[in-house]
Motif scaffolding. Sequence first.
Motif, mmCIF file in Angstrom:
data_model
loop_
_atom_site.group_PDB
_atom_site.id
_atom_site.type_symbol
_atom_site.label_atom_id
_atom_site.label_comp_id
_atom_site.label_asym_id
_atom_site.label_seq_id
_atom_site.Cartn_x
_atom_site.Cartn_y
_atom_site.Cartn_z
ATOM 1 N N PHE A 178 8.468 -2.490 -0.998
ATOM 2 C CA PHE A 178 9.471 -1.968 -0.065
ATOM 3 C C PHE A 178 9.269 -0.485 0.216
ATOM 4 C CE2 PHE A 178 11.178 -1.271 -4.260
ATOM 5 C CZ PHE A 178 11.803 -0.029 -4.184
ATOM 6 N N ARG A 179 8.550 0.217 -0.656
ATOM 7 C CA ARG A 179 8.318 1.638 -0.412
ATOM 8 C C ARG A 179 7.477 1.843 0.845
ATOM 9 N NH1 ARG A 179 5.620 5.417 -4.957
ATOM 10 N NH2 ARG A 179 7.611 4.969 -5.980
ATOM 11 N N ASP A 180 6.464 0.969 1.059
ATOM 12 C CA ASP A 180 5.607 1.101 2.237
ATOM 13 C C ASP A 180 6.196 0.391 3.452
ATOM 14 O OD1 ASP A 180 3.801 2.526 0.692
ATOM 15 O OD2 ASP A 180 2.720 0.704 0.087
ATOM 16 N N LEU A 181 6.767 -0.812 3.224
ATOM 17 C CA LEU A 181 7.236 -1.612 4.360
ATOM 18 C C LEU A 181 8.545 -1.122 4.943
ATOM 19 C CD1 LEU A 181 6.395 -5.234 3.137
ATOM 20 C CD2 LEU A 181 5.125 -3.815 4.746
ATOM 21 N N ILE A 182 9.359 -0.423 4.150
ATOM 22 C CA ILE A 182 10.681 -0.010 4.626
ATOM 23 C C ILE A 182 10.806 1.502 4.676
ATOM 24 C CG2 ILE A 182 13.153 -0.098 4.141
ATOM 25 C CD1 ILE A 182 12.748 -2.833 2.934
#
Length: 416
Positions: A178-182
């Motif tokens: 989620f750090r990269d995707l969001i």
Amino acid sequence: MRIIYRFTSKHHFPFPRGPFTTTLQTRFRKPADTAQTRIETRTRDPKLDLIAFHHRRLALVLSLYNLVSTKKRGLFVSLQLLSRWAPHAGVDTLTAGEFLRKYPHVFEVFTHPVRKNSCCKFTSNFVKLLELEDEIVCNMEDVSVIKMRKILSMSVNGRVHLHAIRLMRRELGLPENFRDLIIRKHSEIFRMIDCEIVELVDWNDNEGTLSYLAEVEKWREREYKDKWLSEFEVKYAFPINFPTGFKIVAGFKEKLRNWQRVSYVKPYERVEKVRVRSCGGVDRYEKRAVGIIHELLCLTVEKMVEVERLAHFRKDLGIEVNLRELLLKHPGIFYISTRGNAQMVFLREAYVGGCLVEPNAIYDVRRKMLELMLLGHRNTRELREQEEAEIERKYANSENGEAIKNGDFVIPILES
């Protein structure tokens, strides 16, 4: 002699501590009222306890899948190696072999064609459900952004540590990376201050944070319109659902009615400083903490989370209280279950009859995973038929000259 016998006899001894201690005063010790005693004496909900027990079993299966999926040779592992990994995954009460035989619809035990040792892998039905869950989570990117923004809006200064969100990632329905995707993908909303701290970009804009309403506000609006209650009774109230068999002592209803009317700073409203020492300040401070925990549970997929994981938000969200005592103090709003070697907190209003009132797509997939586990040894004939059909399909593909993967080419060589 009769007088001496009367004082020394065990059967007719009138003074249990001796004849010379009759004038000593025995002190009465008040029973302790702590969080541990409240947990032991609380009114239990067997349906929610059963959900917590099954959730713990599913978490063990998923932890084993995470260990097996790290292997580069394929999604299978030998039983000897799995018995070493089992304690790291949390399987302490049962051996690895007993755990696998207990769920034949989840694990498939087979003999390796070359090494001739017993190996296990996950069934195709279970793997399909896991892939379906990942697909649904990836497609719900907009919902994940809103959840992250709501959590940051409830914080004290618009910042939250990532390790707290990472521990509740699966409960919140967030993707694994989620750090990269969001966060990094939506740089116009989120900003990384440190490697482990995320900040809301529009925190200084009042319009960006005050646009959200808590989920309990929907219930208050329905109560105000449907039941024709006054605004004074509903404006700061919470839905109360006591478990079956809950004992109501004298004066409890009056205290609950007064607590429902106490005003508090709502989760998405900003406050510079809560005055705890003012008149009713403690009740307002605790009620704000109840509102934040209530809203945080509403953001989860299954409306439940472990108490230890919830405690990591204490400093960021400004609820620096004893969470376990606070949850036990309101049994009509929350329920703590101790089944499965972990304390799970449930949102009572979200469950009726052991099922979620408003299910979602991720909840439906996880429910199907639990159904596969609860099948046990039932319908195993269908598993054999599926295995035979799969073997026939592989042999047909090998006769047609199609490519076979995962080392299945060894089987016809050994048979020839």
